[in-house]
Design a protein around this motif. Structure first.
Motif, PDB file in Angstrom:
ATOM      1  N   VAL A  42      46.872 116.278  77.944  1.00  0.00           N
ATOM      2  CA  VAL A  42      46.612 117.337  77.515  1.00  0.00           C
ATOM      3  C   VAL A  42      44.175 116.729  77.678  1.00  0.00           C
ATOM      4  CG1 VAL A  42      45.295 118.888  75.966  1.00  0.00           C
ATOM      5  CG2 VAL A  42      47.766 118.000  75.491  1.00  0.00           C
ATOM      6  N   SER A  43      44.263 117.947  78.753  1.00  0.00           N
ATOM      7  CA  SER A  43      42.695 117.214  79.295  1.00  0.00           C
ATOM      8  C   SER A  43      42.412 119.509  79.841  1.00  0.00           C
ATOM      9  CB  SER A  43      42.205 116.752  80.666  1.00  0.00           C
ATOM     10  OG  SER A  43      43.320 117.536  81.835  1.00  0.00           O
ATOM     11  N   ALA A  44      40.832 119.843  79.695  1.00  0.00           N
ATOM     12  CA  ALA A  44      40.147 120.743  79.722  1.00  0.00           C
ATOM     13  C   ALA A  44      40.900 121.713  80.917  1.00  0.00           C
ATOM     14  CB  ALA A  44      38.804 120.993  79.733  1.00  0.00           C
ATOM     15  N   GLY A  45      40.899 121.035  82.287  1.00  0.00           N
ATOM     16  CA  GLY A  45      41.559 121.401  83.420  1.00  0.00           C
ATOM     17  C   GLY A  45      43.258 121.679  83.047  1.00  0.00           C
ATOM     18  N   ASP A  46      43.439 121.242  82.395  1.00  0.00           N
ATOM     19  CA  ASP A  46      45.568 120.715  83.127  1.00  0.00           C
ATOM     20  C   ASP A  46      46.647 122.095  81.552  1.00  0.00           C
ATOM     21  OD1 ASP A  46      44.499 119.354  84.813  1.00  0.00           O
ATOM     22  OD2 ASP A  46      44.689 117.279  83.359  1.00  0.00           O
ATOM     23  N   CYS A  47      45.295 122.296  80.873  1.00  0.00           N
ATOM     24  CA  CYS A  47      46.200 123.122  79.442  1.00  0.00           C
ATOM     25  C   CYS A  47      47.454 124.519  80.234  1.00  0.00           C
ATOM     26  CB  CYS A  47      45.393 124.059  78.855  1.00  0.00           C
ATOM     27  SG  CYS A  47      44.398 122.444  78.032  1.00  0.00           S
ATOM     28  N   TRP A  48      46.641 125.348  81.239  1.00  0.00           N
ATOM     29  CA  TRP A  48      48.028 126.016  81.544  1.00  0.00           C
ATOM     30  C   TRP A  48      46.800 126.251  83.481  1.00  0.00           C
ATOM     31  CZ3 TRP A  48      46.319 126.241  77.087  1.00  0.00           C
ATOM     32  CH2 TRP A  48      47.431 126.717  75.935  1.00  0.00           C
ATOM     33  N   PRO A  49      48.006 126.682  84.273  1.00  0.00           N
ATOM     34  CA  PRO A  49      47.311 127.361  85.523  1.00  0.00           C
ATOM     35  C   PRO A  49      46.554 127.947  85.739  1.00  0.00           C
ATOM     36  CG  PRO A  49      49.744 127.494  85.174  1.00  0.00           C
ATOM     37  CD  PRO A  49      48.756 127.203  83.668  1.00  0.00           C
ATOM     38  N   ARG A  50      45.892 128.329  86.070  1.00  0.00           N
ATOM     39  CA  ARG A  50      44.058 128.881  86.346  1.00  0.00           C
ATOM     40  C   ARG A  50      44.594 130.091  86.908  1.00  0.00           C
ATOM     41  NH1 ARG A  50      41.007 125.764  90.735  1.00  0.00           N
ATOM     42  NH2 ARG A  50      41.024 127.643  91.434  1.00  0.00           N
ATOM     43  N   ARG A  51      43.893 131.041  86.585  1.00  0.00           N
ATOM     44  CA  ARG A  51      44.901 133.052  86.303  1.00  0.00           C
ATOM     45  C   ARG A  51      45.190 133.250  88.317  1.00  0.00           C
ATOM     46  NH1 ARG A  51      42.356 136.591  82.441  1.00  0.00           N
ATOM     47  NH2 ARG A  51      43.110 134.938  80.322  1.00  0.00           N
ATOM     48  N   ASP A  52      44.193 132.733  89.337  1.00  0.00           N
ATOM     49  CA  ASP A  52      43.959 132.561  90.205  1.00  0.00           C
ATOM     50  C   ASP A  52      45.366 131.995  91.110  1.00  0.00           C
ATOM     51  OD1 ASP A  52      42.787 129.989  90.122  1.00  0.00           O
ATOM     52  OD2 ASP A  52      41.273 130.365  91.691  1.00  0.00           O
TER      53      ASP A  52
ATOM     54  N   ASP B 189      37.762 123.885  77.408  1.00  0.00           N
ATOM     55  CA  ASP B 189      38.145 123.007  76.557  1.00  0.00           C
ATOM     56  C   ASP B 189      38.384 123.606  75.156  1.00  0.00           C
ATOM     57  OD1 ASP B 189      36.473 121.448  78.434  1.00  0.00           O
ATOM     58  OD2 ASP B 189      34.368 122.067  78.143  1.00  0.00           O
ATOM     59  N   GLU B 190      38.452 124.840  74.766  1.00  0.00           N
ATOM     60  CA  GLU B 190      38.734 124.814  74.214  1.00  0.00           C
ATOM     61  C   GLU B 190      40.100 124.926  73.348  1.00  0.00           C
ATOM     62  OE1 GLU B 190      35.277 128.078  72.314  1.00  0.00           O
ATOM     63  OE2 GLU B 190      36.759 129.130  73.791  1.00  0.00           O
ATOM     64  N   ARG B 191      41.037 125.527  74.813  1.00  0.00           N
ATOM     65  CA  ARG B 191      42.428 125.611  74.609  1.00  0.00           C
ATOM     66  C   ARG B 191      43.287 123.533  74.957  1.00  0.00           C
ATOM     67  NH1 ARG B 191      43.488 128.139  78.960  1.00  0.00           N
ATOM     68  NH2 ARG B 191      42.889 130.088  78.720  1.00  0.00           N
ATOM     69  N   ALA B 192      42.305 123.163  75.133  1.00  0.00           N
ATOM     70  CA  ALA B 192      42.554 121.767  75.623  1.00  0.00           C
ATOM     71  C   ALA B 192      42.234 120.474  73.308  1.00  0.00           C
ATOM     72  CB  ALA B 192      41.675 120.766  76.134  1.00  0.00           C
TER      73      ALA B 192
END
Length: 62
Positions: free
Chosen positions: A50-60, A5-8
């Motif tokens: 730009v949504s909270a889950g779509d900003c960058w891929p997850r680390r895993d 959320d902060e990233r978005a």
């Protein structure tokens, strides 16, 4: 640690700043800076993408 959320929110605020620099009515911004902001905005994500889950891929994820 930065949350999704902060990233978005940061992406949205950065886009708002770039829009103000590129197209705002304030005369305090030099033309070179306005031009550079427009160049960056060409490839910057639109607000609806730009949504909270779509900003960058997850680390895993690879």
């Amino acid at each position: 640690m930065t949350t999704p959320d902060e990233r978005a929110r940061s992406l949205r605020r950065a886009r708002d700043l770039l829009m103000e620099l590129a197209y705002g009515h304030k005369r305090l911004v030099r033309q070179e800076l306005r031009s550079e902001a427009r160049v960056i905005l060409r490839h910057y994500p639109q607000e609806d993408t730009v949504s909270a889950g779509d900003c960058w891929p997850r680390r895993d994820q690879p």
